[in-house]
Scaffold this motif. Structure first.
Motif, short mmCIF file in Angstrom:
data_model
loop_
_atom_site.label_atom_id
_atom_site.label_comp_id
_atom_site.label_asym_id
_atom_site.label_seq_id
_atom_site.Cartn_x
_atom_site.Cartn_y
_atom_site.Cartn_z
N UNK A 18 7.69 -10.07 27.90
CA UNK A 18 7.28 -10.89 29.05
C UNK A 18 8.30 -12.00 29.28
N UNK A 19 8.63 -12.23 30.55
CA UNK A 19 9.45 -13.37 30.94
C UNK A 19 8.56 -14.39 31.63
N UNK A 20 8.48 -15.59 31.08
CA UNK A 20 7.73 -16.67 31.70
C UNK A 20 8.70 -17.60 32.42
N UNK A 21 8.30 -18.09 33.59
CA UNK A 21 9.11 -19.03 34.34
C UNK A 21 8.39 -20.37 34.42
N UNK A 22 9.04 -21.42 33.91
CA UNK A 22 8.45 -22.75 33.98
C UNK A 22 8.56 -23.26 35.42
N UNK A 23 7.51 -23.89 35.90
CA UNK A 23 7.50 -24.37 37.27
C UNK A 23 7.08 -25.83 37.31
N UNK A 24 7.33 -26.45 38.48
CA UNK A 24 6.93 -27.83 38.71
C UNK A 24 5.79 -27.85 39.72
N UNK A 25 4.77 -28.63 39.44
CA UNK A 25 3.62 -28.70 40.34
C UNK A 25 3.98 -29.29 41.69
N UNK A 26 5.11 -30.02 41.76
CA UNK A 26 5.49 -30.69 43.00
C UNK A 26 6.59 -29.98 43.78
N UNK A 27 7.01 -28.81 43.30
CA UNK A 27 8.07 -28.08 43.99
C UNK A 27 7.54 -26.75 44.51
N UNK A 28 7.82 -26.44 45.81
CA UNK A 28 7.37 -25.17 46.37
C UNK A 28 7.94 -23.99 45.58
N UNK A 29 7.14 -22.95 45.49
CA UNK A 29 7.51 -21.76 44.72
C UNK A 29 7.48 -20.55 45.65
#
Length: 207
Positions: free
Chosen positions: A88-99
């Motif tokens: 599995x590849x997980x991608x860290x994201x920011x709650x304040x940045x559009x995805x």
């Protein structure tokens, strides 16, 4: 978007034998990477992963890695072997940045045209959209119950959740259609051919 938690452990041995041993113990090798962290090699419990992964690949997970702060991630990609998840590849994201992600389509209802023999075709299985992580749904519901024989449904006709915008070409991308059965189409074509032939014969007789 609902948040689930997965507990992970770091791994340092990336040899094939080590990865095979992890899988035999019910663990899934994985990697997490993102905007403010270096890639981290980890492994997660297979049963726990399957339970939360059923909610959808766009779901936000809280990844609890031993010795590090919790990370907000989504499943970016995964591999399967013999029907089982092997990586599995997980991608860290920011709650304040559009995805920008592709979200599965959940077709709802029975098309009216199918009740009179029409064939319903689902032409797309997902849509590319953009939005903040908290606004992204696990799936996009698309109602096809109003489609009559010969109707087509474009991506621009889909109602998206507030805060979510369509990236896929809305005017050109067709999601579903209702077509006449092949036998009916072929029958109509034969009828038209016969009628044309008859008309041509009458015309020749008059000449």
């Amino acid at each position: 978007m609902t948040t689930h938690s997965i507990t992970a452990e770091k791994r340092t041995d990336t040899q094939n034998s080590s990865l095979r041993s992890l899988r035999e113990k019910g663990r899934i090798p994985a990697v997490v990477y993102g905007f403010d962290t270096e890639s981290i090699s980890i492994h997660v419990d297979a049963k726990e992963m399957m339970q939360v992964a059923r909610t959808g690949r766009t779901e936000l997970f809280k990844l609890k890695v031993d010795g590090a702060k919790d990370l907000s991630v989504i499943i970016k990609d995964f591999q399967k072997k013999n029907g089982q998840w092997s990586h599995v590849d997980f991608l860290q994201i920011s709650a304040n940045k559009p995805l920008r992600v592709r979200i599965p389509i959940d077709y709802q209802g029975v098309a009216e045209g199918s009740k009179s023999g029409g064939v319903v075709q689902h032409l797309e299985q997902d849509l590319e959209v953009e939005g903040l992580p908290a606004d992204l749904p696990a799936s996009i519901e698309v109602d096809i119950s109003h489609l009559q024989m010969g109707d087509k449904l474009g991506a621009n006709e889909v109602k998206l959740p507030k805060g979510v915008t369509l990236i896929s070409s809305g005017e050109e991308l067709l999601l579903a259609s209702v077509t006449a059965p092949r036998a009916v189409v072929e029958g109509n074509a034969e009828t038209e051919s016969t009628e044309e032939g008859a008309a041509s014969a009458v015309s020749e007789e008059k000449e």
